[in-house]
Write a protein that holds these residues in place. Structure first.
Motif, mmCIF file in Angstrom:
data_model
loop_
_atom_site.group_PDB
_atom_site.id
_atom_site.type_symbol
_atom_site.label_atom_id
_atom_site.label_comp_id
_atom_site.label_asym_id
_atom_site.label_seq_id
_atom_site.Cartn_x
_atom_site.Cartn_y
_atom_site.Cartn_z
ATOM 1 N N VAL A 44 37.736 71.845 98.052
ATOM 2 C CA VAL A 44 36.865 72.729 98.830
ATOM 3 C C VAL A 44 35.429 72.223 98.729
ATOM 4 N N ASP A 45 34.799 72.000 99.879
ATOM 5 C CA ASP A 45 33.411 71.527 99.890
ATOM 6 C C ASP A 45 32.470 72.612 99.373
ATOM 7 N N PRO A 46 31.450 72.243 98.599
ATOM 8 C CA PRO A 46 30.467 73.228 98.131
ATOM 9 C C PRO A 46 29.747 73.867 99.320
ATOM 10 N N ARG A 47 29.370 75.121 99.165
ATOM 11 C CA ARG A 47 28.668 75.871 100.212
ATOM 12 C C ARG A 47 27.202 76.039 99.786
ATOM 13 N N LEU A 48 26.301 75.496 100.595
ATOM 14 C CA LEU A 48 24.882 75.477 100.246
ATOM 15 C C LEU A 48 24.051 76.151 101.335
ATOM 16 N N SER A 64 27.261 64.459 102.915
ATOM 17 C CA SER A 64 27.661 64.409 101.498
ATOM 18 C C SER A 64 28.767 65.411 101.179
ATOM 19 N N ASP A 65 29.469 65.866 102.228
ATOM 20 C CA ASP A 65 30.576 66.831 102.082
ATOM 21 C C ASP A 65 30.089 68.162 101.514
ATOM 22 N N ILE A 66 28.970 68.627 102.036
ATOM 23 C CA ILE A 66 28.431 69.946 101.681
ATOM 24 C C ILE A 66 28.389 70.797 102.953
ATOM 25 N N THR A 67 28.932 72.000 102.873
ATOM 26 C CA THR A 67 28.857 72.931 103.994
ATOM 27 C C THR A 67 27.504 73.639 103.943
ATOM 28 N N VAL A 68 26.687 73.439 104.981
ATOM 29 C CA VAL A 68 25.298 73.900 104.975
ATOM 30 C C VAL A 68 25.143 75.148 105.843
ATOM 31 N N PHE A 69 24.392 76.127 105.321
ATOM 32 C CA PHE A 69 24.082 77.353 106.054
ATOM 33 C C PHE A 69 22.571 77.570 106.014
ATOM 34 N N GLN A 70 22.011 78.019 107.120
ATOM 35 C CA GLN A 70 20.599 78.401 107.155
ATOM 36 C C GLN A 70 20.470 79.843 106.676
ATOM 37 N N VAL A 71 19.633 80.083 105.665
ATOM 38 C CA VAL A 71 19.415 81.430 105.150
ATOM 39 C C VAL A 71 17.920 81.733 105.156
ATOM 40 N N GLU A 72 17.595 83.008 105.088
ATOM 41 C CA GLU A 72 16.197 83.436 105.179
ATOM 42 C C GLU A 72 15.524 83.576 103.819
ATOM 43 N N GLU A 73 16.314 83.921 102.796
ATOM 44 C CA GLU A 73 15.716 84.141 101.483
ATOM 45 C C GLU A 73 16.657 83.696 100.380
ATOM 46 N N ILE A 78 22.089 87.400 98.428
ATOM 47 C CA ILE A 78 22.437 86.466 99.507
ATOM 48 C C ILE A 78 23.519 85.496 99.035
ATOM 49 N N LEU A 79 23.350 84.971 97.829
ATOM 50 C CA LEU A 79 24.328 84.029 97.278
ATOM 51 C C LEU A 79 25.716 84.639 97.192
ATOM 52 N N LEU A 80 25.775 85.876 96.697
ATOM 53 C CA LEU A 80 27.072 86.518 96.512
ATOM 54 C C LEU A 80 27.640 87.020 97.831
ATOM 55 N N GLU A 81 26.767 87.529 98.701
ATOM 56 C CA GLU A 81 27.244 88.078 99.981
ATOM 57 C C GLU A 81 27.846 86.988 100.860
ATOM 58 N N LYS A 82 27.208 85.821 100.908
ATOM 59 C CA LYS A 82 27.679 84.726 101.750
ATOM 60 C C LYS A 82 28.595 83.768 100.996
ATOM 61 N N ASP A 83 28.905 84.106 99.725
ATOM 62 C CA ASP A 83 29.800 83.283 98.899
ATOM 63 C C ASP A 83 29.295 81.833 98.824
ATOM 64 N N LEU A 84 28.002 81.683 98.519
ATOM 65 C CA LEU A 84 27.388 80.363 98.433
ATOM 66 C C LEU A 84 27.440 79.844 97.001
ATOM 67 N N THR A 98 18.783 76.925 93.539
ATOM 68 C CA THR A 98 19.371 78.023 92.774
ATOM 69 C C THR A 98 20.889 77.906 92.866
ATOM 70 N N LEU A 99 21.542 77.762 91.727
ATOM 71 C CA LEU A 99 22.996 77.600 91.681
ATOM 72 C C LEU A 99 23.659 78.879 91.186
ATOM 73 N N THR A 100 24.733 79.271 91.869
ATOM 74 C CA THR A 100 25.504 80.419 91.394
ATOM 75 C C THR A 100 26.110 80.109 90.036
ATOM 76 N N ASN A 101 26.671 78.905 89.896
ATOM 77 C CA ASN A 101 27.225 78.422 88.627
ATOM 78 C C ASN A 101 28.423 79.245 88.153
ATOM 79 N N ASP A 102 29.137 79.890 89.096
ATOM 80 C CA ASP A 102 30.359 80.579 88.683
ATOM 81 C C ASP A 102 31.491 79.596 88.432
ATOM 82 N N GLN A 103 31.353 78.383 88.997
ATOM 83 C CA GLN A 103 32.245 77.261 88.682
ATOM 84 C C GLN A 103 31.364 76.113 88.207
ATOM 85 N N PRO A 104 31.194 75.932 86.889
ATOM 86 C CA PRO A 104 30.249 74.926 86.387
ATOM 87 C C PRO A 104 30.467 73.522 86.931
ATOM 88 N N ASN A 105 31.724 73.107 87.085
ATOM 89 C CA ASN A 105 31.985 71.770 87.611
ATOM 90 C C ASN A 105 31.486 71.635 89.046
#
Length: 366
Positions: A44-48, A64-73, A78-84, A98-105
């Motif tokens: 699964v590609d990281p969500r940024l 670089s195999d990153i799924t990119v989203f435009q966010v306002e803040e 925001i991180l948890l709502e959009k599962d970033l 800012t990293l969620t870091n719920d999956q350290p790897n």
């Protein structure tokens, strides 16, 4: 001749025990099949999320195999709502991630990819400035100080929602292992103990009295449950206080989760012991009923599993127990965030208790 006679006796004994023979042959195949599908799952590609990023850098991040989203803040909501997995904020020459870091790897991989993309962007800008600067020299044009400036290597200021820069995969794995060991040993001890009650005739003598089946089941649950309570408190206290396993939430919430897991394991162990005729058969239930639990408890990313495996995972008590333990011990969540997981575990326990009452019909009709 004596050795030959013993070999023949064991051979005939195993052939007569069709259930043990089938479990011995099928159980390893089941475990290997599950591992094969889990380890060959889709990546699964990281969500940024990005703020103030130019289109060129956004494309480089996507390459670089990153799924990119435009966010306002850049907020936790925001991180948890959009599962970033993270948010990258551009502010002039400054970059903050800012990293969620719920999956350290996943977090470390995302951080490396972002830094690589920014470095490539800066290197390209530096090369373009240098090329223009050299052309100006050759054309004897006035030198532009901006073009002469050497662009310094980018610095990425990184912050974390959960954990910190020293967090490793084991910090997320350890809460799961605490719950699994409680689940495993309670299952094993309760199952073998009740099996011994049955093989020694104690259960038959109980069934010869006017006692109801449900009274027998609840009696065993309460009796063994008291020992499971003591074992659970010892395991959790040792893990947190002695081994210094990460605990961001409440110690007593961890105890509640493990006690609920112990109740499920206790009722499941008693249930399966009704279908075993020996300790050997009871042990052979472990590869089928217990080992798959740890695979779906959070060790492997749920999102990378195939659809049918995600459905199978949600049928495992340890899926909910592992999720609840990670929420409390690693993320610092409160009781309200794990209520659904606890209710599902209690539902499993209730189903197993009802099945226990039904299973006793094979020994006596009341």
């Amino acid at each position: 001749m004596r050795i030959t006679a013993m070999v023949k006796r064991i051979f005939h004994q195993m052939l007569r025990d069709k259930r043990a023979l089938a479990l011995m042959m099928v159980a390893p195949l089941l475990v290997l099949t599950l591992l094969n599908y889990l380890l060959s799952g889709n990546t699964v590609d990281p969500r940024l999320g990005v703020i103030n990023a130019d289109d060129k850098l956004a494309e480089r991040l996507k390459d670089s195999d990153i799924t990119v989203f435009q966010v306002e803040e850049n907020t936790k909501d925001i991180l948890l709502e959009k599962d970033l997995d993270g948010v990258l904020h551009f502010d002039g020459e400054d970059f903050s991630l800012t990293l969620t870091n719920d999956q350290p790897n996943t977090a470390k991989t995302l951080q490396a990819k972002v830094l690589q993309a920014i470095s490539a962007e800066k290197s390209e800008e530096q090369a373009l400035n240098f090329s223009t600067f050299m052309k100006d020299i050759q054309s004897k044009l006035p030198m532009d100080p901006v073009k002469m400036k050497i662009i310094k290597a980018p610095e990425l200021n990184t912050s974390y929602i959960y954990g910190n820069e020293d967090t490793i995969f084991f910090d997320q794995l350890s809460p799961i292992l605490v719950g699994f060991f409680v689940f495993f040993f309670v299952f094993l001890i309760s199952g073998i103990a009740l099996l011994r009650e049955r093989t020694t005739g104690t259960l038959e003598r109980l069934l010869a009295t006017p006692i109801q089946r449900r009274d027998i089941v609840f009696g065993y649950l309460v009796g063994y449950g008291l020992f499971a309570l003591v074992q659970t408190i010892i395991v959790v206290t040792y893990a947190v206080k002695v081994l210094d396993i990460t605990l961001a939430g409440s110690f007593w919430n961890v105890v509640i989760i493990n006690l609920t897991l112990a109740l499920v394991a206790l009722s499941l162990g008693i249930l399966l012991s009704a279908f075993a005729n020996s300790e050997f058969q009871m042990m052979q239930f472990i590869p089928i009923a217990i080992i798959p639990q740890v695979f779906f408890a959070g060790i492997f990313p749920f999102e990378s599993m195939a659809g049918w495996m995600q459905i199978l995972a949600k049928c495992m008590p340890m899926y909910y127990g592992g999720n609840a333990l990670v929420e409390v011990m690693y993320k610092g969540s409160g009781l309200s965030e794990i209520t659904n997981d606890l209710l599902v575990l209690l539902g499993f326990a209730l189903v197993f208790i009802v099945l226990n009452v039904v299973a006793l019909k094979k020994y006596r009709k009341i």
